[in-house]
Design an enzyme around this catalytic site. Structure first.
Site, PDB file in Angstrom:
ATOM      1  N   ARG A  97      54.586  24.661  37.145  1.00  0.00           N
ATOM      2  CA  ARG A  97      55.480  25.809  37.323  1.00  0.00           C
ATOM      3  C   ARG A  97      55.123  26.558  38.597  1.00  0.00           C
ATOM      4  NH1 ARG A  97      52.788  26.928  32.358  1.00  0.00           N
ATOM      5  NH2 ARG A  97      50.986  28.276  32.674  1.00  0.00           N
ATOM      6  N   SER A 100      55.343  30.071  38.800  1.00  0.00           N
ATOM      7  CA  SER A 100      54.697  31.352  38.460  1.00  0.00           C
ATOM      8  C   SER A 100      54.987  32.474  39.470  1.00  0.00           C
ATOM      9  CB  SER A 100      53.187  31.168  38.282  1.00  0.00           C
ATOM     10  OG  SER A 100      52.906  30.235  37.270  1.00  0.00           O
ATOM     11  N   TRP A 142      47.815  41.440  36.686  1.00  0.00           N
ATOM     12  CA  TRP A 142      47.354  42.787  36.303  1.00  0.00           C
ATOM     13  C   TRP A 142      47.294  42.927  34.793  1.00  0.00           C
ATOM     14  CZ3 TRP A 142      44.912  45.258  39.866  1.00  0.00           C
ATOM     15  CH2 TRP A 142      45.334  45.253  41.201  1.00  0.00           C
ATOM     16  N   ARG A 152      39.745  27.692  32.722  1.00  0.00           N
ATOM     17  CA  ARG A 152      39.519  26.461  31.945  1.00  0.00           C
ATOM     18  C   ARG A 152      38.294  25.712  32.439  1.00  0.00           C
ATOM     19  NH1 ARG A 152      45.418  24.520  32.746  1.00  0.00           N
ATOM     20  NH2 ARG A 152      45.363  26.379  34.079  1.00  0.00           N
ATOM     21  N   ASP A 163      44.901  27.348  40.521  1.00  0.00           N
ATOM     22  CA  ASP A 163      44.888  27.620  39.079  1.00  0.00           C
ATOM     23  C   ASP A 163      43.818  26.788  38.375  1.00  0.00           C
ATOM     24  OD1 ASP A 163      45.664  28.804  36.746  1.00  0.00           O
ATOM     25  OD2 ASP A 163      47.472  27.598  36.468  1.00  0.00           O
ATOM     26  N   LEU A 203      43.751  28.886  62.586  1.00  0.00           N
ATOM     27  CA  LEU A 203      44.456  28.951  61.300  1.00  0.00           C
ATOM     28  C   LEU A 203      44.819  30.388  60.928  1.00  0.00           C
ATOM     29  CD1 LEU A 203      45.158  27.556  58.486  1.00  0.00           C
ATOM     30  CD2 LEU A 203      42.867  28.261  57.789  1.00  0.00           C
ATOM     31  N   HIS A 219      35.855  32.009  38.364  1.00  0.00           N
ATOM     32  CA  HIS A 219      36.438  32.614  39.571  1.00  0.00           C
ATOM     33  C   HIS A 219      35.451  32.533  40.738  1.00  0.00           C
ATOM     34  CE1 HIS A 219      39.866  33.761  37.312  1.00  0.00           C
ATOM     35  NE2 HIS A 219      39.277  34.716  36.615  1.00  0.00           N
TER      36      HIS A 219
HETATM   37  C1  IPE Z   1      49.201  31.812  38.976  1.00  0.00           C
HETATM   38  O1  IPE Z   1      48.239  31.477  38.035  1.00  0.00           O
HETATM   39  C2  IPE Z   1      48.714  32.943  39.825  1.00  0.00           C
HETATM   40  C3  IPE Z   1      47.575  32.637  40.668  1.00  0.00           C
HETATM   41  C4  IPE Z   1      47.037  31.469  40.866  1.00  0.00           C
HETATM   42  C5  IPE Z   1      47.030  33.769  41.369  1.00  0.00           C
HETATM   43  P1  IPE Z   1      48.332  32.000  36.539  1.00  0.00           P
HETATM   44  O2  IPE Z   1      47.253  31.339  35.781  1.00  0.00           O
HETATM   45  O3  IPE Z   1      48.361  33.482  36.511  1.00  0.00           O
HETATM   46  O4  IPE Z   1      49.765  31.436  36.125  1.00  0.00           O
HETATM   47  P2  IPE Z   1      50.475  31.320  34.712  1.00  0.00           P
HETATM   48  O5  IPE Z   1      50.567  32.706  34.162  1.00  0.00           O
HETATM   49  O6  IPE Z   1      49.661  30.426  33.857  1.00  0.00           O
HETATM   50  O7  IPE Z   1      51.811  30.733  35.016  1.00  0.00           O
HETATM   51  C1  IPE Z   2      43.434  30.999  38.621  1.00  0.00           C
HETATM   52  O1  IPE Z   2      42.700  30.553  37.533  1.00  0.00           O
HETATM   53  C2  IPE Z   2      42.911  32.291  39.189  1.00  0.00           C
HETATM   54  C3  IPE Z   2      43.774  33.449  38.982  1.00  0.00           C
HETATM   55  C4  IPE Z   2      44.942  33.447  38.434  1.00  0.00           C
HETATM   56  C5  IPE Z   2      43.270  34.726  39.445  1.00  0.00           C
HETATM   57  P1  IPE Z   2      42.987  31.103  36.072  1.00  0.00           P
HETATM   58  O2  IPE Z   2      42.138  32.312  35.855  1.00  0.00           O
HETATM   59  O3  IPE Z   2      44.424  31.302  35.847  1.00  0.00           O
HETATM   60  O4  IPE Z   2      42.455  29.913  35.185  1.00  0.00           O
HETATM   61  P2  IPE Z   2      43.094  29.340  33.843  1.00  0.00           P
HETATM   62  O5  IPE Z   2      44.540  29.034  34.151  1.00  0.00           O
HETATM   63  O6  IPE Z   2      42.947  30.386  32.803  1.00  0.00           O
HETATM   64  O7  IPE Z   2      42.306  28.119  33.561  1.00  0.00           O
HETATM   65 MG    MG Z   3      45.907  30.106  35.159  1.00  0.00          MG
END
Ligand code: IPE
Ligand code: IPE
Ligand code: MG
Length: 249
Positions: free
Chosen positions: A195, A197, A70, A25, A21, A132, A38
């Site tokens: 969390r 998630s 999604w 940001r 995650d 792995l 990404h």
């Molecule tokens: C969790 O990240 C899902 C993945 C890392 C693929 P999110 O950024 O979607 O989670 P929430 O919605 O903040 O909990």
């Molecule tokens: C995790 O990073 C990647 C995915 C959920 C696909 P985020 O895209 O959720 O990044 P933040 O949480 O917005 O920083």
């Molecule tokens: Mg996120």
């Protein structure tokens, strides 16, 4: 001493699961768009897969895209799907060279056909590898997985393959997408969120949880080793007392 040498190779977790995650940001901090984050995140994936393989970790599950993701703007979802295809294209050769076996869990029917085809092709190309096992959670959510398991088990009962009294934890585990994969001993989440998630709710029942403020694109080998060191400093009691563990009773 370099941190990698402080890791006890005999006490490695068999299975590490990661909620990757913080890409968005991180990009914002750089004054860039989310897709840039990404792309940088994909570099961390490469580094952590290499590190896990080199250490001899058996399973690495990466939460790459959740069912809830999604709901993001279409442009971002499309970019993530395109990144998935280009990553599979560019990395499959290296996965094969490094003896990595690719698997994926999630609702694959929801993925665009070209993504699904690429993914299954890479899974097939790596299926005989013995190093792995890399499990990509794609269009995955634990509640979806548990709902599917409930349907499958109900079907077994209706077809008289099992009776209601036969349903036990093993039958539930066997009907999850992670059949034959041991539960993760360690779950890491980056980006300072505390969390789950909707990730591996059943399988994480007794996992050690490690949270770091590092954003996923900043999470490299050193950070991974730190998480493993931290894991190795913990006492896993499984309901018992410290004394019982000490005396092996
Ligand atoms: C969790 O990240 C899902 C993945 C890392 C693929 P999110 O950024 O979607 O989670 P929430 O919605 O903040 O909990
Ligand atoms: C995790 O990073 C990647 C995915 C959920 C696909 P985020 O895209 O959720 O990044 P933040 O949480 O917005 O920083
Ligand atoms: Mg996120």
């Amino acid at each position: 001493m370099a941190i990698i040498h402080q890791i006890d190779k005999k006490k490695l977790p068999k299975h590490v699961a990661i909620i990757m995650d913080g890409n968005g940001r991180w990009a914002k901090q750089q004054g860039k768009n989310r897709v840039f984050g990404h792309k940088q995140g994909a570099k961390s994936v490469k580094e952590i897969v290499q590190a896990a393989g080199e250490l001899g970790i058996e399973y690495l599950t990466l939460y790459a895209f959740s069912t809830e993701n999604w709901n993001r703007p279409k442009l971002e979802v499309d970019a993530l799907m395109a990144l998935l295809i280009s990553s599979i294209n560019s990395e499959t050769k290296e996965l094969i060279e490094n003896n990595v076996r690719l698997l994926s869990i999630g609702n694959h029917n929801a993925l665009p056909k070209n993504v699904r085809n690429k993914l299954f092709q890479a899974i097939d190309q790596t299926k005989n590898n013995t190093g792995l096992t890399l499990v990509l959670a794609l269009s995955y959510s634990a509640r979806w997985e548990l709902t599917e398991a409930a349907k499958k088990i109900a079907g077994l009962v209706v077809d008289h393959k099992i009776s209601v009294d036969d349903i036990d934890e093993k039958i539930i585990s066997d009907n999850l997408t992670t059949t034959n994969i041991p539960d993760p001993e360690l779950m890491i989440r980056t980006s300072g969120e505390y969390r789950i998630s909707n990730f591996l709710l059943w399988q994480l029942a007794y996992s050690e949880l490690y949270f770091t403020d590092k954003l996923w694109p900043e999470f490299g080998k050193e950070e991974f080793f730190k998480a493993l060191m931290n894991y190795q400093s913990r006492e896993r009691r499984f309901g018992k007392t410290s004394e019982q563990l000490e005396h092996n009773i």
